[in-house]
Design a protein around this motif. Structure first.
Motif, mmCIF file in Angstrom:
data_model
loop_
_atom_site.group_PDB
_atom_site.id
_atom_site.type_symbol
_atom_site.label_atom_id
_atom_site.label_comp_id
_atom_site.label_asym_id
_atom_site.label_seq_id
_atom_site.Cartn_x
_atom_site.Cartn_y
_atom_site.Cartn_z
ATOM 1 N N SER A 88 4.381 -34.211 125.088
ATOM 2 C CA SER A 88 5.685 -33.732 125.550
ATOM 3 C C SER A 88 6.153 -34.470 126.794
ATOM 4 N N SER A 116 2.068 -37.210 121.414
ATOM 5 C CA SER A 116 2.725 -36.116 120.709
ATOM 6 C C SER A 116 4.002 -35.713 121.431
ATOM 7 N N GLU A 117 5.061 -35.519 120.659
ATOM 8 C CA GLU A 117 6.337 -35.016 121.181
ATOM 9 C C GLU A 117 6.882 -35.883 122.320
ATOM 10 N N PRO A 119 9.848 -38.286 122.434
ATOM 11 C CA PRO A 119 10.953 -38.717 121.588
ATOM 12 C C PRO A 119 11.429 -40.156 121.776
ATOM 13 N N GLY A 141 5.285 -36.179 116.188
ATOM 14 C CA GLY A 141 6.544 -35.872 116.859
ATOM 15 C C GLY A 141 7.097 -37.039 117.660
#
Length: 151
Positions: A88, A116-117, A119, A141
Motif C-alpha cells: 500500500s 502489493s497495492e 498503483p 494489486g
C-alpha cells in the motif's frame, strides 16, 4: 541507536519507524550492525505481521502505507536484506523498485520480494539489474504493471 553496538550478543532485533527520514537515518548509521545480526525486521509505518512463508529468511524490511519518494528521495535498505515487502505505497511516477531504492543494486542476498497495492509501479526491475538470488516474487494489486523487467 548507537547503543546497539554495545550489545555484542544481540542476534535478533525488530524496530518500527513512522517516518522515512528516521528510517533512513537508522539504516545509514547501523549498516555495519545488520551484518552481525542473525535476524532483524525493520518496519516503516508499522503494518502487520510478517507473512509466514517468508519467516525463515530472517532479515526483512516491511514498508506499509507510505508515500515514498514524494516525502524523501530514496529509501535506504540494509545490504544483506533477504525479504522486502512494500504494501500500500505510492511509488515514484511509475517506474520500478530501483527508483525507490538504488541500494537494491547491492542486495545480493534478497530471497523474497512482495509488492502489493502500489498503483503507480510500472515494472519491478531493470533487466540489467535483475537480482539473481530472488526465490519468491509476490505481486498483487499493481494495476499499472506493464512488465517485470524494463529495458
Amino acid at each position: 541507536m548507537e547503543e546497539l553496538s554495545g550489545l555484542r550478543k544481540l542476534e535478533i532485533f525488530a524496530i518500527s519507524f513512522s517516518d522515512q527520514r528516521n528510517f533512513n537515518s537508522y539504516v545509514r548509521k547501523q549498516q555495519h550492525y545488520h551484518q552481525i545480526l542473525t535476524h532483524y525486521r525493520l518496519q516503516l509505518n508499522g503494518g502487520g505481521p510478517s507473512y509466514g512463508y517468508y519467516r525463515d529468511l530472517s532479515k526483512e524490511v516491511q514498508v506499509w502505507d507510505s508515500s515514498l519518494i514524494r516525502n524523501q528521495p530514496v529509501l535506504l535498505l540494509p545490504a544483506n536484506l533477504r525479504v522486502l515487502e512494500i504494501i500500500s505505497c505510492e511509488l515514484p511516477n511509475g517506474g520500478g523498485l530501483l527508483n525507490v531504492s538504488p541500494s537494491l543494486k547491492t542486495a545480493m542476498d534478497l530471497k523474497a520480494c512482495k509488492l502489493s497495492e502500489c498503483p503507480e509501479i510500472e515494472y519491478v526491475w531493470w533487466a540489467d539489474n535483475c537480482i539473481a538470488s530472488l526465490n519468491a516474487l509476490n505481486l498483487k494489486g499493481l494495476p499499472a504493471l506493464r512488465v517485470l523487467f524494463n529495458g
